[in-house]
Scaffold this active site. Structure first.
Site, PDB file in Angstrom:
ATOM      1  N   GLU A 108     -41.482  -3.648 -36.738  1.00 10.05           N
ATOM      2  CA  GLU A 108     -40.718  -3.834 -35.504  1.00 10.05           C
ATOM      3  C   GLU A 108     -41.385  -3.727 -34.381  1.00 10.05           C
ATOM      4  O   GLU A 108     -41.018  -4.010 -33.195  1.00 10.05           O
ATOM      5  CB  GLU A 108     -39.374  -3.062 -35.439  1.00 10.05           C
ATOM      6  CG  GLU A 108     -39.469  -1.667 -34.977  1.00 10.05           C
ATOM      7  CD  GLU A 108     -38.022  -0.788 -35.288  1.00 10.05           C
ATOM      8  OE1 GLU A 108     -37.245  -1.343 -35.816  1.00 10.05           O
ATOM      9  OE2 GLU A 108     -38.041   0.229 -34.906  1.00 10.05           O
ATOM     10  N   HIS A 110     -44.570  -4.617 -33.769  1.00 11.57           N
ATOM     11  CA  HIS A 110     -45.607  -5.887 -33.485  1.00 11.57           C
ATOM     12  C   HIS A 110     -45.298  -7.125 -34.046  1.00 11.57           C
ATOM     13  O   HIS A 110     -45.954  -8.124 -33.734  1.00 11.57           O
ATOM     14  CB  HIS A 110     -46.933  -5.366 -34.153  1.00 11.57           C
ATOM     15  CG  HIS A 110     -47.748  -4.261 -33.323  1.00 11.57           C
ATOM     16  ND1 HIS A 110     -47.539  -2.936 -33.838  1.00 11.57           N
ATOM     17  CD2 HIS A 110     -48.333  -4.279 -32.271  1.00 11.57           C
ATOM     18  CE1 HIS A 110     -48.189  -2.093 -33.125  1.00 11.57           C
ATOM     19  NE2 HIS A 110     -48.876  -2.743 -32.285  1.00 11.57           N
TER      20      HIS A 110
END
Ligand SMILES: Nc1nc2c(ncn2[C@@H]2O[C@H](COP(=O)(O)OP(=O)(O)OP(=O)(O)O)[C@@H](O)[C@H]2O)c(=O)[nH]1
Ligand SMILES: [Zn+2]
Length: 213
Positions: A108, A110
């Site tokens: 969550e 990248h």
């Protein structure tokens, strides 16, 4: 309409502070796809790419469908798997362990891939769950933007809730592409997380048995 199982799991996660941070969202599936497509078109164009090129033209729509229908479909509890359970007439009271469950999730931080394997075990009470349902529950929570620690605990609490027992254990061993393909660029490291409930937490032998082999 959400299934009773989906509602029970959602409530248990909220109660334990383990739910994915979500905001009320009134958009339906088509509206989400449309909006993400338009926003992704801006991203692609801002990168300097030519959206008139025939290979790139549909990329924003493809990404939008991929997010909503595939890699982030687990954000919608309407996609929670149908759960079948059978009465434990056999009186099984020893650990049932499933190894090498494929975990393909998305970091969550990248929005790149997390690729690994899960191991899940439980000690049945008065019912046992259809085996494939465990893989499906892993996949449901993997199909969200995740941190591996939360994913591991969400699977634990979902199974505890559905099975009505505390004795559940989950381990995930995964490669994070945000570590491998960018940033520190370490392709060799993997991350292990463990979430243990009931006897798996309190009994050293159970814990060892779960983690061994
Ligand atoms: N705890 C945890 N951290 C994660 C997970 N996935 C990615 N991360 C980390 O989240 C952190 C985000 O850190 P930032 O410093 O804000 O991001 P960044 O500048 O891209 O960091 P680098 O990856 O070190 O280049 C990084 O250290 C990631 O490795 C996960 O599942 N669990
Ligand atoms: Zn990351």
């Amino acid at each position: 309409m959400l299934s009773p199982e989906a509602l029970a799991v959602q409530a248990a996660l909220i109660e334990r502070g383990l739910e994915t941070p979500l905001k009320e969202n009134v958009l339906d599936r088509d509206q989400k796809v449309e909006r993400i497509r338009d926003l992704m078109a801006q991203v692609v164009a801002t990168l300097g790419l030519d959206l008139n090129d025939d290979s790139l033209a549909d990329t924003p729509a493809r990404i939008a469908r991929m997010y909503v229908d595939e890699v982030f479909s687990g954000l919608d509890y309407r996609h929670f798997p149908k759960i079948s359970q059978i009465e434990n007439k056999m009186g099984v009271d020893d650990m049932i362990r499933i190894r090498d469950i494929e975990v393909l999730s998305t970091c969550e931080h990248h929005f790149v891939t997390i690729d690994g394997k899960a191991r899940v075990a439980y000690i049945p009470g008065d019912r046992v769950i259809g085996l494939s349902k465990i893989n499906r529950i892993v996949r449901f929570f993997a199909q969200r933007p995740q941190v591996q620690e939360r994913l591991t605990h969400q699977i634990l609490v979902a199974l505890q809730t559905l099975l009505g027992v505390e004795d559940v254990a989950v381990q995930i061993d995964a490669t994070h592409y945000c570590v491998k393909a960018r940033g520190v660029m370490d392709g060799g490291s993997a991350t292990e997380t463990v979430a243990l409930g009931g006897a798996f937490s309190s009994d050293q032998n159970r814990r060892r048995e779960f983690l061994a082999g």
